[in-house]
Design a protein around this motif. Structure first.
Motif, mmCIF file in Angstrom:
data_model
loop_
_atom_site.group_PDB
_atom_site.id
_atom_site.type_symbol
_atom_site.label_atom_id
_atom_site.label_comp_id
_atom_site.label_asym_id
_atom_site.label_seq_id
_atom_site.Cartn_x
_atom_site.Cartn_y
_atom_site.Cartn_z
ATOM 1 N N PHE A 258 42.514 17.885 44.056
ATOM 2 C CA PHE A 258 42.197 19.151 43.047
ATOM 3 C C PHE A 258 40.804 19.616 43.526
ATOM 4 N N VAL A 259 40.716 20.936 43.998
ATOM 5 C CA VAL A 259 39.446 21.464 44.249
ATOM 6 C C VAL A 259 39.126 22.615 43.655
ATOM 7 N N TYR A 260 37.978 22.832 43.118
ATOM 8 C CA TYR A 260 37.887 24.174 42.545
ATOM 9 C C TYR A 260 36.323 24.509 42.496
ATOM 10 N N LYS A 261 36.204 25.978 42.644
ATOM 11 C CA LYS A 261 35.033 26.595 43.040
ATOM 12 C C LYS A 261 34.876 27.825 41.940
ATOM 13 N N LYS A 262 33.617 28.410 42.158
ATOM 14 C CA LYS A 262 33.475 29.578 41.585
ATOM 15 C C LYS A 262 33.809 30.852 42.300
ATOM 16 N N GLY A 263 34.821 31.401 41.825
ATOM 17 C CA GLY A 263 35.442 32.621 42.611
ATOM 18 C C GLY A 263 34.632 33.842 42.428
ATOM 19 N N ILE A 264 34.450 34.829 43.600
ATOM 20 C CA ILE A 264 34.093 36.144 43.617
ATOM 21 C C ILE A 264 35.145 37.048 43.834
ATOM 22 N N ALA A 265 35.709 37.956 43.095
ATOM 23 C CA ALA A 265 36.832 38.747 43.196
ATOM 24 C C ALA A 265 36.380 39.949 44.278
ATOM 25 N N SER A 266 37.290 40.687 44.875
ATOM 26 C CA SER A 266 37.278 41.242 46.049
ATOM 27 C C SER A 266 37.228 42.931 45.336
ATOM 28 N N GLY A 267 37.528 43.008 43.962
ATOM 29 C CA GLY A 267 37.496 44.275 43.382
ATOM 30 C C GLY A 267 37.518 44.154 41.880
ATOM 31 N N VAL A 268 37.274 45.258 41.036
ATOM 32 C CA VAL A 268 36.982 45.062 39.495
ATOM 33 C C VAL A 268 38.308 45.801 38.816
ATOM 34 N N VAL A 269 39.362 45.906 39.712
ATOM 35 C CA VAL A 269 40.728 46.389 39.033
ATOM 36 C C VAL A 269 41.750 45.847 39.900
ATOM 37 N N VAL A 274 44.046 42.925 44.090
ATOM 38 C CA VAL A 274 45.345 42.401 44.729
ATOM 39 C C VAL A 274 45.625 42.804 46.030
ATOM 40 N N PRO A 275 45.621 43.754 46.526
ATOM 41 C CA PRO A 275 46.063 44.254 47.822
ATOM 42 C C PRO A 275 44.912 43.540 48.726
ATOM 43 N N SER A 276 43.582 43.746 48.328
ATOM 44 C CA SER A 276 42.681 43.130 49.260
ATOM 45 C C SER A 276 42.818 41.796 49.499
ATOM 46 N N GLY A 454 36.542 47.223 35.517
ATOM 47 C CA GLY A 454 36.543 48.596 36.037
ATOM 48 C C GLY A 454 35.476 49.130 36.803
ATOM 49 N N ARG A 455 34.202 48.438 36.492
ATOM 50 C CA ARG A 455 33.055 49.180 37.109
ATOM 51 C C ARG A 455 32.178 47.955 37.433
ATOM 52 N N LEU A 456 31.201 48.275 38.450
ATOM 53 C CA LEU A 456 30.404 47.131 39.146
ATOM 54 C C LEU A 456 29.117 46.847 38.379
ATOM 55 N N ASN A 457 29.074 47.397 37.028
ATOM 56 C CA ASN A 457 27.720 47.294 36.487
ATOM 57 C C ASN A 457 27.617 45.947 35.995
ATOM 58 N N TYR A 458 28.480 44.941 35.365
ATOM 59 C CA TYR A 458 28.681 43.767 34.955
ATOM 60 C C TYR A 458 28.902 42.924 35.907
ATOM 61 N N ASP A 459 28.081 41.642 36.126
ATOM 62 C CA ASP A 459 28.508 40.620 36.793
ATOM 63 C C ASP A 459 29.734 39.725 36.266
ATOM 64 N N VAL A 517 32.365 43.228 46.690
ATOM 65 C CA VAL A 517 33.334 43.693 45.586
ATOM 66 C C VAL A 517 33.393 45.299 45.542
ATOM 67 N N CYS A 518 34.702 45.644 45.633
ATOM 68 C CA CYS A 518 35.041 46.766 45.680
ATOM 69 C C CYS A 518 35.174 47.446 44.076
ATOM 70 N N ASP A 519 34.612 48.451 43.884
ATOM 71 C CA ASP A 519 34.682 49.305 42.532
ATOM 72 C C ASP A 519 36.293 49.786 42.443
ATOM 73 N N SER A 520 36.371 50.923 41.584
ATOM 74 C CA SER A 520 37.921 51.230 41.170
ATOM 75 C C SER A 520 38.556 51.829 42.254
ATOM 76 N N ASP A 521 38.164 52.283 43.456
ATOM 77 C CA ASP A 521 38.993 52.950 44.543
ATOM 78 C C ASP A 521 38.913 51.967 45.677
ATOM 79 N N ILE A 522 40.333 51.651 46.452
ATOM 80 C CA ILE A 522 40.148 50.707 47.143
ATOM 81 C C ILE A 522 39.569 50.880 48.653
ATOM 82 N N SER A 523 39.249 52.599 48.760
ATOM 83 C CA SER A 523 38.429 52.721 50.048
ATOM 84 C C SER A 523 37.131 52.734 49.849
ATOM 85 N N GLY A 524 36.539 52.439 48.582
ATOM 86 C CA GLY A 524 35.164 52.151 48.586
ATOM 87 C C GLY A 524 34.532 53.363 48.135
#
Length: 545
Positions: A258-269, A274-276, A454-459, A517-524
């Motif tokens: 078992f290995v666990y780490k602190k993950g950083i998501a690729s998006g906020v929605v 999920v596609p990323s 859904g927004r990048l304002n909050y960690d 980390v991408c905001d709410s649009d997949i194109s950035g």
């Protein structure tokens, strides 16, 4: 001449009163809210007076009333949005309101009380305006064709943004009054975001990467990829949260498999993250990479001898946009929650995933992706009543609000689902199997002034969990992870790619590099957050706009 002056003064009088009413609504809410502050300035007063003077000078009273109903509706939406998210509305959120209406409705119906004060204020505003204007037909100064001038101005705002490729309005300004934020943000939406999306040219496109080299032909193993929903790792006892929300994961955290780490998501929605993840996107704009399908994990799995499955508790309509980005051509069995709820807007409980794992034929190596619904808002709807384990009476902390308790229960339910998935797979196959778990994004929970995602304002919205757990004598891969405590969605995708038999990107799965980390649009187009680390793992965050 005297008649003209008297009518002009009457317009000034009405405009002053209406301006005072709008200012009162905003400033009262600013005083009431813990984040906003009183900020009345001569400039904002003059701007609002000018707007209202022009509006009350429109020829038809009915047109004036309709205009104010529309303005009041936008102000109401802005205040309601601030009450929940702690920000004014971002440009792309106007579009998301329509494309994700059911999700928006489901979220706000659980916190309807935050709309009481804004609704009362707006109703008082509209009733006051109506009584001011109802007998004004003969008293007002009427300027012909003024409504067309105002329409022309509204059109001019996005045209100016488009012609100058301006950034004005790309983010709401907390010091602007609600109507100004609405106008400039909609100007940016129609003048920048929508044209670029229509032309398929974000200006942020990254080079398309080829499929990694194949190192192991037809690996004899299974991969169970569990994608959580809105799960903030800071509320998991696995990551030292004070409430024991993950008893099963806590019990195996010292297992060498078992290995666990602190993950950083690729998006906020979800529709971004999920596609990323499933296309191993490092940074936006990754749409050209997604379209190429070179690094789509389902295609890579299928082309190397795996049976592929995608089971989602989410409803059909909730997956409508996401589905186009996960190369479904290479998924042997795709089933969503609507298959059991019989409603395109209604998701299933995550016990649905337990039923689907029972149907998997593990006689061949399998790549199974499971997408959860817990812990999405409304949290209370994502788990059965019998999993309401934590209450205000038994958690020992009376300061925790009910919404947070519901969130904790949803995580406890997820822990149960994971434990049962492990149990069922052990019963069904002896083949080495890896469980990989993360979440699409996280959620801001516990702060009454800033909630949701859904927004990048909050960690908090990108702080997700990650673990790998091997069973059935699976090769131990703990030594493939470095001591660095973080891992990005992109690096997690490389973990899956390696297990599928492809060449690894790094000497270690998790390395110290820039995360995106991408905001709410997949194109950035709605913003990208770059997270950099120094040698002590301290983070520096840079917003790319």
């Amino acid at each position: 001449m005297n008649n003209f002056i008297s009518k002009l003064l009457y317009n000034v009088f009405i405009a002053l009163i209406i301006t005072a009413l709008f200012i009162a609504v905003e400033q009262i809410y600013r005083i009431y809210n813990d984040i906003l502050s009183f900020n009345l300035t001569p400039k904002s007063i003059a701007e609002q007076f000018a707007i209202n003077f022009l509006i009350v000078s429109i020829v038809k009273t009915r047109a004036i009333l309709i205009t104010y109903i529309l303005i009041a509706a936008f102000v109401w939406f802005q205040i309601l949005h601030f009450a929940y998210f702690g920000t004014w509305i971002f440009p792309l959120e106007y579009l998301l309101f329509f494309t994700k209406f059911q999700e928006t409705y489901d979220t706000f119906r659980t916190v309807a009380e935050i709309g009481i004060i804004p609704t009362i204020m707006i109703l008082i505003l509209l009733i006051s305006i109506y009584y001011l204007l109802r007998n004004s037909e003969e008293k007002r100064l009427k300027i012909p064709f003024l409504s067309f001038v105002l329409i022309a101005f509204i059109i001019f705002v996005p045209v100016r943004v488009y012609v100058k490729d301006s950034k004005k309005g790309h983010r709401p300004n907390v010091e602007y009054y609600p109507l100004k934020n609405t106008v400039v943000n909609l100007g940016y939406l129609f003048g920048n975001i929508l044209p670029k999306k229509a032309m398929g040219n974000s200006g942020l496109e990254q080079p398309v990467s080829p499929t990694p080299n194949l190192l192991t032909k037809n690996p004899d193993l299974n991969i169970i990829m569990i994608m959580g929903e809105s799960l903030n790792r800071n509320f998991m006892s696995l990551y030292d949260y004070k409430i024991k929300t993950t008893p099963f994961l806590d019990s195996i955290k010292d297992d060498e498999n078992f290995v666990y780490k602190k993950g950083i998501a690729s998006g906020v929605v979800t529709d971004v993250a999920v596609p990323s993840f499933f296309n191993i996107i490092k940074r936006p704009d990754g749409v050209p990479q997604i379209i190429s399908t070179n690094t789509c994990l389902f295609k890579m799995a299928k082309n190397n001898g795996f049976q592929t499955h995608f089971y989602s508790s989410q409803a059909q309509d909730q997956l409508a946009q996401l589905k186009s980005y996960i190369c479904t051509k290479w998924i042997d069995d795709y089933v969503d929650g609507t298959s059991v709820t019989k409603d395109i807007d209604k998701p299933a409980l995550d016990t649905f995933l337990l039923d689907k794992i029972e149907e998997v034929d593990f006689s061949k190596p399998s790549f199974v992706a499971l997408q959860q619904r817990a812990s999405h808002t409304p949290f209370i709807d994502t788990f059965p009543k019998e999993f309401e384990i934590f209450t205000k009476e038994n958690i020992g902390d009376k300061t925790i609000i009910q919404n947070t308790i519901d969130y904790a229960n949803s995580i406890h339910y997820t822990d149960y689902i994971i434990s049962q998935l492990v149990k069922k797979v052990k019963e069904k196959t002896n083949r080495p199997t890896y469980f990989i778990f993360t979440s699409d994004h996280a959620s801001n929970v516990g702060d009454p002034n800033r909630q949701g995602h859904g927004r990048l304002n909050y960690d908090a919205v990108y702080q997700v969990p990650f673990f790998v757990y091997g069973i059935n004598n699976a090769e131990v891969i703990k030594d493939k992870f470095s001591d660095f405590e973080f891992i990005s969605h992109y690096q997690m995708g490389n973990v899956v790619s390696k297990l599928l038999g492809y060449e690894e990107k790094y000497d270690y799965f998790n390395v110290r590099e820039d995360y995106f980390v991408c905001d709410s649009d997949i194109s950035g187009l709605s913003g990208i957050l770059k997270i950099s680390f120094d040698e002590n793992s301290n983070q520096t965050k840079t917003l790319i706009e």
